[in-house]
Design a protein around this motif. Structure first.
Motif, PDB file in Angstrom:
ATOM      1  N   ALA A   1       1.155  -1.959  -0.199  1.00 26.17           N
ATOM      2  CA  ALA A   1       0.039  -0.004  -0.247  1.00 26.17           C
ATOM      3  C   ALA A   1       0.952   1.307  -0.118  1.00 26.17           C
ATOM      4  O   ALA A   1       0.272   2.143  -0.552  1.00 26.17           O
ATOM      5  CB  ALA A   1      -0.778  -0.260   1.141  1.00 26.17           C
ATOM      6  N   ALA A   2       1.705   0.911   0.544  1.00 28.90           N
ATOM      7  CA  ALA A   2       2.828   2.682   0.288  1.00 28.90           C
ATOM      8  C   ALA A   2       3.991   2.787  -0.526  1.00 28.90           C
ATOM      9  O   ALA A   2       3.331   3.567  -0.874  1.00 28.90           O
ATOM     10  CB  ALA A   2       3.798   2.593   2.093  1.00 28.90           C
ATOM     11  N   ARG A   3       3.723   1.332  -1.127  1.00 28.56           N
ATOM     12  CA  ARG A   3       4.723   2.017  -2.362  1.00 28.56           C
ATOM     13  C   ARG A   3       3.066   2.381  -3.093  1.00 28.56           C
ATOM     14  O   ARG A   3       4.188   3.432  -4.403  1.00 28.56           O
ATOM     15  CB  ARG A   3       5.131   0.189  -3.281  1.00 28.56           C
ATOM     16  CG  ARG A   3       6.257  -0.488  -1.928  1.00 28.56           C
ATOM     17  CD  ARG A   3       6.477  -1.810  -2.810  1.00 28.56           C
ATOM     18  NE  ARG A   3       6.560  -1.876  -4.187  1.00 28.56           N
ATOM     19  CZ  ARG A   3       7.364  -2.461  -5.432  1.00 28.56           C
ATOM     20  NH1 ARG A   3       6.833  -4.243  -4.422  1.00 28.56           N
ATOM     21  NH2 ARG A   3       7.924  -2.617  -6.966  1.00 28.56           N
ATOM     22  N   GLU A   4       2.031   2.108  -3.561  1.00 32.21           N
ATOM     23  CA  GLU A   4       1.213   1.918  -4.400  1.00 32.21           C
ATOM     24  C   GLU A   4       0.814   4.043  -4.183  1.00 32.21           C
ATOM     25  O   GLU A   4       0.392   4.869  -5.244  1.00 32.21           O
ATOM     26  CB  GLU A   4      -0.291   1.319  -3.603  1.00 32.21           C
ATOM     27  CG  GLU A   4      -1.110   2.063  -5.139  1.00 32.21           C
ATOM     28  CD  GLU A   4      -1.000   0.954  -7.093  1.00 32.21           C
ATOM     29  OE1 GLU A   4      -0.282   2.473  -7.318  1.00 32.21           O
ATOM     30  OE2 GLU A   4      -0.382   0.057  -6.452  1.00 32.21           O
ATOM     31  N   ALA A   5       0.792   4.191  -2.963  1.00 31.91           N
ATOM     32  CA  ALA A   5       0.817   5.528  -2.399  1.00 31.91           C
ATOM     33  C   ALA A   5       1.479   6.353  -3.023  1.00 31.91           C
ATOM     34  O   ALA A   5       1.735   7.451  -3.569  1.00 31.91           O
ATOM     35  CB  ALA A   5       0.400   5.717  -0.983  1.00 31.91           C
TER      36      ALA A   5
ATOM     37  N   ASP B   1      -6.140  14.035 -12.632  1.00 33.86           N
ATOM     38  CA  ASP B   1      -7.133  13.334 -11.399  1.00 33.86           C
ATOM     39  C   ASP B   1      -8.009  12.343 -11.196  1.00 33.86           C
ATOM     40  O   ASP B   1      -7.510  12.269  -9.928  1.00 33.86           O
ATOM     41  CB  ASP B   1      -7.884  14.672 -11.517  1.00 33.86           C
ATOM     42  CG  ASP B   1      -8.504  15.518  -9.591  1.00 33.86           C
ATOM     43  OD1 ASP B   1      -7.841  15.229  -8.685  1.00 33.86           O
ATOM     44  OD2 ASP B   1      -8.852  15.298 -10.375  1.00 33.86           O
ATOM     45  N   ASP B   2      -8.738  11.771 -12.321  1.00 33.56           N
ATOM     46  CA  ASP B   2      -9.315  10.767 -12.645  1.00 33.56           C
ATOM     47  C   ASP B   2      -8.707   9.654 -11.754  1.00 33.56           C
ATOM     48  O   ASP B   2      -8.952   8.792 -10.873  1.00 33.56           O
ATOM     49  CB  ASP B   2     -10.217  10.371 -14.039  1.00 33.56           C
ATOM     50  CG  ASP B   2     -11.062  12.048 -14.045  1.00 33.56           C
ATOM     51  OD1 ASP B   2     -11.537  12.484 -13.192  1.00 33.56           O
ATOM     52  OD2 ASP B   2     -11.480  11.721 -14.970  1.00 33.56           O
ATOM     53  N   LYS B   3      -7.363   9.162 -12.291  1.00 30.13           N
ATOM     54  CA  LYS B   3      -6.590   8.290 -12.077  1.00 30.13           C
ATOM     55  C   LYS B   3      -6.253   8.312 -10.622  1.00 30.13           C
ATOM     56  O   LYS B   3      -6.480   7.685  -9.381  1.00 30.13           O
ATOM     57  CB  LYS B   3      -5.402   8.348 -12.938  1.00 30.13           C
ATOM     58  CG  LYS B   3      -4.389   7.365 -12.482  1.00 30.13           C
ATOM     59  CD  LYS B   3      -2.721   7.155 -13.262  1.00 30.13           C
ATOM     60  CE  LYS B   3      -1.771   5.852 -13.034  1.00 30.13           C
ATOM     61  NZ  LYS B   3      -1.117   6.100 -14.443  1.00 30.13           N
ATOM     62  N   VAL B   4      -5.876  10.050 -10.348  1.00 32.67           N
ATOM     63  CA  VAL B   4      -4.911  10.300  -8.522  1.00 32.67           C
ATOM     64  C   VAL B   4      -6.492   9.661  -8.157  1.00 32.67           C
ATOM     65  O   VAL B   4      -6.685   8.762  -6.430  1.00 32.67           O
ATOM     66  CB  VAL B   4      -5.375  11.848  -8.734  1.00 32.67           C
ATOM     67  CG1 VAL B   4      -4.723  11.630  -6.853  1.00 32.67           C
ATOM     68  CG2 VAL B   4      -3.673  11.815  -8.719  1.00 32.67           C
ATOM     69  N   ASP B   5      -7.662  10.223  -7.978  1.00 35.16           N
ATOM     70  CA  ASP B   5      -8.767   9.245  -7.434  1.00 35.16           C
ATOM     71  C   ASP B   5      -9.009   7.619  -7.766  1.00 35.16           C
ATOM     72  O   ASP B   5      -9.438   7.141  -6.139  1.00 35.16           O
ATOM     73  CB  ASP B   5      -9.905  10.136  -7.766  1.00 35.16           C
ATOM     74  CG  ASP B   5     -10.611  11.899  -7.907  1.00 35.16           C
ATOM     75  OD1 ASP B   5      -9.638  12.610  -6.581  1.00 35.16           O
ATOM     76  OD2 ASP B   5     -11.123  13.105  -8.449  1.00 35.16           O
TER      77      ASP B   5
ATOM     78  N   TYR C   1      -6.665   6.739  -4.939  1.00 35.00           N
ATOM     79  CA  TYR C   1      -7.170   6.620  -3.409  1.00 35.00           C
ATOM     80  C   TYR C   1      -8.521   6.005  -3.534  1.00 35.00           C
ATOM     81  O   TYR C   1      -7.803   5.297  -2.227  1.00 35.00           O
ATOM     82  CB  TYR C   1      -7.880   8.371  -3.514  1.00 35.00           C
ATOM     83  CG  TYR C   1      -8.565   8.133  -2.009  1.00 35.00           C
ATOM     84  CD1 TYR C   1      -7.322   8.420  -0.885  1.00 35.00           C
ATOM     85  CD2 TYR C   1      -9.809   8.568  -2.339  1.00 35.00           C
ATOM     86  CE1 TYR C   1      -8.501   8.368   0.370  1.00 35.00           C
ATOM     87  CE2 TYR C   1     -10.359   8.765  -0.996  1.00 35.00           C
ATOM     88  CZ  TYR C   1      -9.018   8.991   0.214  1.00 35.00           C
ATOM     89  OH  TYR C   1     -10.736   8.907   1.578  1.00 35.00           O
ATOM     90  N   SER C   2      -8.719   5.909  -4.214  1.00 32.19           N
ATOM     91  CA  SER C   2     -10.207   4.337  -3.372  1.00 32.19           C
ATOM     92  C   SER C   2     -10.015   2.877  -3.580  1.00 32.19           C
ATOM     93  O   SER C   2      -9.967   2.515  -2.790  1.00 32.19           O
ATOM     94  CB  SER C   2     -11.299   4.204  -4.640  1.00 32.19           C
ATOM     95  OG  SER C   2     -12.153   6.297  -4.700  1.00 32.19           O
TER      96      SER C   2
ATOM     97  N   SER D   1      -3.877   9.148   5.844  1.00 36.31           N
ATOM     98  CA  SER D   1      -3.365  10.376   5.712  1.00 36.31           C
ATOM     99  C   SER D   1      -2.761  11.307   4.433  1.00 36.31           C
ATOM    100  O   SER D   1      -2.742  12.283   3.634  1.00 36.31           O
ATOM    101  CB  SER D   1      -2.675  10.563   6.678  1.00 36.31           C
ATOM    102  OG  SER D   1      -2.307  11.763   6.811  1.00 36.31           O
ATOM    103  N   PHE D   2      -1.445  10.253   3.621  1.00 37.63           N
ATOM    104  CA  PHE D   2      -0.974  10.342   3.070  1.00 37.63           C
ATOM    105  C   PHE D   2      -2.250  10.454   1.456  1.00 37.63           C
ATOM    106  O   PHE D   2      -1.733  11.358   0.796  1.00 37.63           O
ATOM    107  CB  PHE D   2       0.790   9.397   2.986  1.00 37.63           C
ATOM    108  CG  PHE D   2       1.433  10.532   1.570  1.00 37.63           C
ATOM    109  CD1 PHE D   2       2.347  11.091   1.854  1.00 37.63           C
ATOM    110  CD2 PHE D   2       1.650   9.457   0.378  1.00 37.63           C
ATOM    111  CE1 PHE D   2       3.056  11.351   0.895  1.00 37.63           C
ATOM    112  CE2 PHE D   2       1.964   9.726  -0.537  1.00 37.63           C
ATOM    113  CZ  PHE D   2       2.572  10.657  -0.501  1.00 37.63           C
ATOM    114  N   THR D   3      -2.537   9.535   1.524  1.00 39.25           N
ATOM    115  CA  THR D   3      -2.475   9.304  -0.155  1.00 39.25           C
ATOM    116  C   THR D   3      -4.718   9.922   0.165  1.00 39.25           C
ATOM    117  O   THR D   3      -4.942  10.909  -0.308  1.00 39.25           O
ATOM    118  CB  THR D   3      -3.867   7.720  -0.222  1.00 39.25           C
ATOM    119  OG1 THR D   3      -4.212   7.291   1.475  1.00 39.25           O
ATOM    120  CG2 THR D   3      -2.670   6.840  -0.348  1.00 39.25           C
ATOM    121  N   ILE D   4      -4.853  10.670   1.863  1.00 36.13           N
ATOM    122  CA  ILE D   4      -6.115  11.994   1.485  1.00 36.13           C
ATOM    123  C   ILE D   4      -5.466  13.175   1.053  1.00 36.13           C
ATOM    124  O   ILE D   4      -5.911  13.605   0.126  1.00 36.13           O
ATOM    125  CB  ILE D   4      -6.640  12.068   2.836  1.00 36.13           C
ATOM    126  CG1 ILE D   4      -7.737  10.854   3.279  1.00 36.13           C
ATOM    127  CG2 ILE D   4      -7.667  12.792   2.852  1.00 36.13           C
ATOM    128  CD1 ILE D   4      -8.151  10.328   4.884  1.00 36.13           C
TER     129      ILE D   4
END
Length: 557
Positions: A335-339, A372-376, A379-380, A407-410
């Motif tokens: 998860a950290a790598r994906e963030a 931005d859609d990819k970032v969203d 995040y999900s 927190s980082f992904t938010i």
């Protein structure tokens, strides 16, 4: 009915005890087990030895299979090395079945008592997590006693004996039933111990018990395949290769069940030992005899499950491996790598935003809004992946890391949203009306933008390494940026007083833009708060000196 319920309860207790041991060991030693596996890949024999050790600790060859599969999915080890680990894993679970088949009933109350005391008095410490392992071991030993007690009265009935006799001398049916039991129980170890107890109680003939043991071995391979059914192809290759080894071993061993009983029964009179030693002998012979075939099986698996070539622009999460969820420490790392991947996309948007402002590039603006859609989506995906990690299996540090990642992904998702709104404003208020910032105003925006990019990269480093000094530096940048934003707002007002035409045309956009840049910087600098909070470097209302490390004032709104 009462005896049946007692048996079902005993089996459930055996499975639950196995689960407690597995999750407890992964919680205490998860990171070390990963390191052990990663360092043991020099050759197939050391890989097999590491598989024995890890599986003996976690009480599950399936857990070892999922852990190893994750390494292959990340490109850390090769497929033949992973298959060698699984040969050792099968021997490890067989050795544990031999250990648990001995008379260790006196240890059950001791393990449960000590485990409960440790879990209650030290719930968040390593001792408390080790107590959970002891509780699991005690429950497994207790469950084996209950199985033996419950099977006697239950299987004395003529109806039950008739059912059991119907599968006598049908090896294929025995293997099928054993495999189904292993899948349902999520543990071949629990099934082997159950079958051994039933053989001791004369519930099933010994030849039927050995057929069920073969099925349990096959079922553990099927279980791993089912668990990784939705994982990447590279991950599924490991579990499929392991299943092929088990199929080959069962096919070779099935015809020789009678031979084993003929030569071993005179030397081993105890039925339980006869069953578990067969389980051990089967896995040792298959592992030693077939370990030279790992390269050949790996080639066959690659042909059956070829890895598709993915386009470089794919938006699919790169590191969120579902098979790693059974190893919480590994899942947290994924998860950290994906963030960080999400932050890379945000950095691309941030860098591209200045090009849109400078060059009035509508095509680039459209591409950045799509990012931005990819970032969203990332995040999900990250949030959903983290919610599937068992929180009870996380240690104190891993729980903090879990919160830091959320927190980082938010913050990254909100930065992406602000960049998208800025780009829309630039399109509507600058590009379409064909307006331009003044030279001084553009220079201010460029300087703020350069600081933003530098702070984002520093924030990514802080998130990755947790360095307190870097976190302090990042929070200091927040104050500097705020001062710059105020200063540039004032100089813009002076330009308006001088009646500068370009400044008057873009006044509203300029003020909004530097305000939005400050908001982006605030989200980036928020990455520092969890690090400083964990280090005790945040003070509620004042700056104080603590040794040589300054304490940072918590000025969050």
């Amino acid at each position: 009915m009462k005896h049946l319920l007692n048996l079902l309860a005993a089996v459930a207790l055996l499975v639950w005890g196995t689960h407690l041991v597995r999750t407890g060991v992964l919680r205490v030693f998860g990171g070390n087990l990963r390191t052990l596996l990663a360092r043991s890949m020099r050759n197939r024999f050391t890989a097999a030895l590491s598989g024995i050790g890890v599986t003996a600790l976690v009480q599950s060859s399936t857990a070892t299979s999922l852990m190893t599969s994750s390494f292959v999915g990340q490109g850390l080890i090769t497929l033949p090395a992973a298959l060698a680990v699984m040969r050792g894993a099968d021997v490890g679970t067989a050795l544990m079945s031999v250990l648990f088949s001995t008379d260790l009933s006196w240890l059950s109350p001791l393990f449960i008592f000590v485990g409960v005391v440790l879990s209650i008095t030290r719930p968040e410490r390593a001792a408390g997590r080790f107590g959970r392992v002891l509780i699991g071991l005690g429950l497994m030993l207790l469950a084996l006693q209950l199985v033996v007690q419950a099977t006697g009265p239950l299987f004395e009935s003529e109806a039950m004996r008739a059912v059991l006799m119907s599968i006598n001398s049908d090896v294929l049916l025995e293997i099928t039933i054993g495999a189904m039991l292993a899948v349902v129980a999520y543990s071949s170890l629990a099934v082997v111990l159950l079958v051994a107890a039933m053989g001791t109680s004369a519930v099933v003939p010994l030849d039927v018990a050995l057929g069920l043991v073969l099925g349990a071995n096959l079922g553990s391979g099927v279980l791993a395949v089912l668990t990784t059914a939705k994982a990447d192809i590279a991950v599924r290759q490991v579990t499929l290769g392991n299943l092929l080894f088990k199929l080959l071993g069962v096919a070779v061993a099935a015809p020789f069940v009678g031979v084993y009983l003929k030569y071993m029964r005179p030397h081993v009179t105890d039925a339980t030992q006869l069953v578990v030693l067969y389980h051990l002998a089967f896995n040792v012979i298959v592992s030693v005899g077939f370990i030279g075939l790992t390269g050949w099986v790996a080639t066959l698996v690659r042909r059956l499950l070829p890895v598709p070539q993915k386009p470089p622009s794919t938006t699919r999460p790169q590191h969120l491996d579902p098979s790693a969820l059974s190893t919480p420490s590994l899942a947290i790392s994924n998860a950290a790598r994906e963030a960080l991947h999400q932050a890379d996309v945000v950095e691309t948007m941030l860098i591209g935003m200045l090009s849109v402002i400078r060059n009035n590039d509508l095509a680039l603006a459209n591409e950045l809004r799509k990012l931005d859609d990819k970032v969203d989506r990332l995040y999900s995906d990250i949030k959903y992946y983290l919610t599937k990690i068992s929180r009870e299996a996380l240690g104190e540090e891993e729980s903090k890391r879990w919160t830091d990642i959320i927190s980082f992904t938010i913050n990254m998702e909100q930065v992406g949203d602000i960049i998208e709104r800025v780009i829309i404003d630039i399109e509507d208020k600058k590009i379409k009306p064909q307006r331009n910032f003044s030279e001084a105003g553009m220079a201010e925006i460029v300087e703020l933008h350069e600081r933003l990019v530098a702070n984002l990269r520093l924030g990514m480093s802080v998130f990755l390494n947790g360095n307190v000094r870097d976190a302090q530096k990042l929070l200091e940048e927040k104050a500097r940026f705020r001062d710059l934003e105020r200063a540039y707002a004032s100089t813009h007002l002076f330009r308006l007083m001088d009646r500068t035409a370009t400044s008057m045309e873009t006044s509203s956009l300029h003020i909004d833009l530097i305000s939005d840049l400050k908001r982006i910087n605030s989200h980036i600098c928020s990455i520092a708060y969890p690090i400083l909070d964990s280090a005790g470097a945040l003070a509620p209302s004042r700056l104080r000196e603590a040794h040589l490390t300054p304490t940072v004032v918590d000025d969050r709104p």
